[in-house]
Design an enzyme around this catalytic site. Structure first.
Site, PDB file in Angstrom:
ATOM      1  N   ASP A 459      20.742  -5.057  44.928  1.00 26.57           N
ATOM      2  CA  ASP A 459      20.402  -6.466  44.738  1.00 26.57           C
ATOM      3  C   ASP A 459      18.874  -6.591  44.726  1.00 26.57           C
ATOM      4  OD1 ASP A 459      19.625  -9.203  45.662  1.00 26.57           O
ATOM      5  OD2 ASP A 459      21.791  -9.513  45.618  1.00 26.57           O
ATOM      6  N   ILE A 460      18.322  -7.393  43.787  1.00 24.94           N
ATOM      7  CA  ILE A 460      16.864  -7.579  43.704  1.00 24.94           C
ATOM      8  C   ILE A 460      16.425  -8.478  44.858  1.00 24.94           C
ATOM      9  CG2 ILE A 460      14.951  -8.399  42.298  1.00 24.94           C
ATOM     10  CD1 ILE A 460      16.713  -7.916  39.844  1.00 24.94           C
ATOM     11  N   GLU A 502      22.012 -11.162  40.282  1.00 28.04           N
ATOM     12  CA  GLU A 502      21.111 -10.023  40.403  1.00 28.04           C
ATOM     13  C   GLU A 502      21.762  -8.865  41.133  1.00 28.04           C
ATOM     14  OE1 GLU A 502      20.750 -12.923  41.746  1.00 28.04           O
ATOM     15  OE2 GLU A 502      19.919 -12.912  43.775  1.00 28.04           O
TER      16      GLU A 502
END
Length: 577
Positions: A459-460, A502
């Site tokens: 996950d960003i 994301e």
């Protein structure tokens, strides 16, 4: 001459009619194939959903059954440890009182102090207590608050005729401490009914006393069963795929929604409940496990609907455990996923229509110029019939090549449509539906060939801030750039997919957890060191798990999701495995 004019008309207008018609037939055939493929995909998805629910249901029931068997197998072990612990505590108190007052009080005073202290030790609503007696069977403390002076029970016999007091004294004399299984009556119960119990006695040497306690196996079993029933009820507090436990007499022992009918001495008045319990009991009769479709009231719709149930007999008990799901739930879930598939299908159909119109228009133009050229050449040269046939043959060859080209193009368009159904529109990697299907197949393959399988979920970090600061267009460019960077770092056998937003998933077949974790650290560092031209530097948080024995897709995915959030909650830019 008339034949020549007729022939001239034919070669002039035939291409204008037949070439577009032929192209239209090819387009319609391709469209029908694509439509059938869509219907087939929907049916396959429905089968997958049903099988997935059946698999999860079976795992849940089997796991609960195994847990119940395991917990019940520990009843006697925990019982003897519990009784022994009580006596050890009473002994420690007795020993402490003795050494504290042996120089200041008489033996009788110390014994009174000991019995006064230990008489408060009671458990299970008075069923279990501490007793104190000497080697002659004279009890100084019996049944919590009863203090007996000079009464001997040395010749007491239980229901089986055993001299249990003599055996307890013998254990204290010969071994110093030990266990004894016997039978005894329960306080405030029928005095003619004997219950199996375990007793532990330990000698107190200064006064040749036996300190002991006991607990009924029946009480311990009921206590364990109550905890198990509470645990089972807690499994499905939310939703209507609840778990039920039924005994061989047709009594409902556990059920979240039918609490008013739960209990061995409760009369069930609901006809549907009675009928269903009878049917389930017959279905599991003489079987270890089975599945069954029956009618039940759906709490969501308040209608009588078909419900699939899986039943399993719990070993070493007269119980069986069951759970199920309504078949309409699958239809509802399918309807939601079908909406997304229809959006893609409608978009592809629209594109196909415009492309078909364009192809037909081009074929008309080409046909027109071809027919005019043939007409002109036929009018100018007036070649012999053989020459004309040769030219027509060459023209037919040209038309066949063009049709082959158009057919190849249409085949490529069909392939493109199929790719659209499994590709994320933004990042051009696997979409959620495709990557989860791949994961399900890889889990099956891993179990079949006993090969390792690991997955990463990343996950960003602070991606919301990117969207808020630079806008969603820049955020989309970042997702594309990151996907390209990760795609270049994985192996040919690995799969990369966008799970949503994301969040991304990497499937690594034939990979142990240790190797997957090494790659995760390398990926995290690669992303951290990369300069994204849109926003500069970014970091990602990663969770890594390896497939465990008999683990299904939901459990594996839940574990990797939990580890991802552990990385984020631990400060982000981390790998958790």
């Amino acid at each position: 001459m008339s034949n020549e004019k007729t022939f001239l008309k034919i070669i002039t207008y035939a291409p204008l009619i037949f070439i577009p018609l032929f192209v239209s037939i090819i387009i319609m055939s391709s469209y029908q194939v694509y439509s059938k493929g869509f219907d087939s995909s929907v049916e396959d998805l429905k089968k997958d959903l049903v099988e997935s629910k059946k698999g999860m249901l079976k795992n849940k029931v089997n796991n609960l059954s195994e847990l119940i068997v395991y917990e019940q197998s520990k009843i006697k072990e925990e019982l003897v440890n519990r009784v022994k612990g009580r006596v050890k505590t009473a002994y420690a108190i007795t020993n402490k009182l003795y050494y504290e007052y042996k120089d200041t009080k008489s033996e009788n005073e110390i014994k009174d102090l000991i019995t006064t202290t230990l008489k408060t030790f009671i458990w299970n609503e008075g069923e279990s207590y501490i007793w104190v007696m000497d080697y002659f069977g004279v009890h100084y403390l019996l049944e919590n608050e009863k203090i007996l002076d000079g009464a001997s029970f040395i010749d007491f016999q239980d229901a089986k005729g055993r001299y249990v007091v003599q055996e307890e004294v013998s254990i204290c004399k010969e071994k110093g401490e030990g266990f004894l299984w016997d039978t005894f009556t329960k306080p405030n119960q029928n005095s003619n009914t004997q219950y199996e119990q375990v007793a532990f006695v330990k000698t107190f040497e200064p006064y040749n006393l036996c300190i002991g306690s006991a607990e009924f196996l029946d009480t311990a079993t009921k206590k364990t069963n109550k905890l198990l029933f509470d645990m089972v009820r807690h499994v499905d507090k939310i939703g209507h795929n609840y778990v039920a436990i039924i005994n061989n007499k047709g009594n409902l022992l556990v059920h979240n929604k039918l609490i008013q009918f739960v209990g061995e001495d409760v009369e069930i008045t609901d006809k549907l409940v009675v009928k269903t319990i009878k049917e389930l009991s017959e279905a599991i009769k003489n079987k270890e496990h089975t599945s069954y479709v029956h009618l039940w009231r759906n709490p969501s719709s308040d209608k009588i609907e078909e419900r699939y149930a899986y039943l399993k007999r719990i070993p070493h008990t007269d119980w069986f455990i069951t759970s199920g799901f309504f078949l309409s739930d699958v239809e509802n879930q399918l309807a939601k996923q079908k909406v997304n598939m229809l959006e893609i299908y409608n978009a592809n159909t629209k594109n196909t229509f415009f492309l078909a119109v364009l192809i037909i228009f081009i074929s008309l133009v080409i046909s027109f110029f071809i027919s005019q050229k043939i007409r002109k050449r036929f009018s100018i040269y007036q070649l012999s019939l053989g020459e004309k046939n040769r030219e027509l043959h060459e023209l037919n060859i040209t038309l066949e090549e063009k049709v082959k080209i158009r057919t190849a193009e249409l085949s490529q368009i069909k392939d493109d449509f199929e790719k659209l159904a499994t590709t994320d529109a933004l990042t051009r990697i696997h979409n959620r539906y495709s990557i989860m299907n791949i994961l399900s197949k890889e889990i099956s393959r891993s179990n079949r060939y006993d090969s390792p399988l690991s997955i990463l979920m990343y996950d960003i970090d602070h991606f919301k801030a990117v969207n808020d600061t630079y806008g969603h267009d820049i955020g989309d460019q970042v997702l594309v750039s990151l996907s390209k960077l990760v795609s270049e770092s994985i192996r040919d056998i690995d799969y990369l997919g966008r799970y949503g937003g994301e969040e991304f998933l990497i499937i690594m077949p034939n990979t142990l957890l240790q190797n997957a974790t090494i790659y995760a650290h390398r990926l995290r560092q690669t992303v951290e060191e990369n300069n994204f031209k849109e926003v500069g530097q970014l970091t990602i948080s990663i969770g890594v798990v390896e497939l465990q024995d008999d683990e299904n897709i939901d459990v594996m995915f839940k574990r990797v999701d939990d580890l991802l959030y552990e990385s984020k909650n631990s400060g982000r830019n981390r790998v958790s495995s």
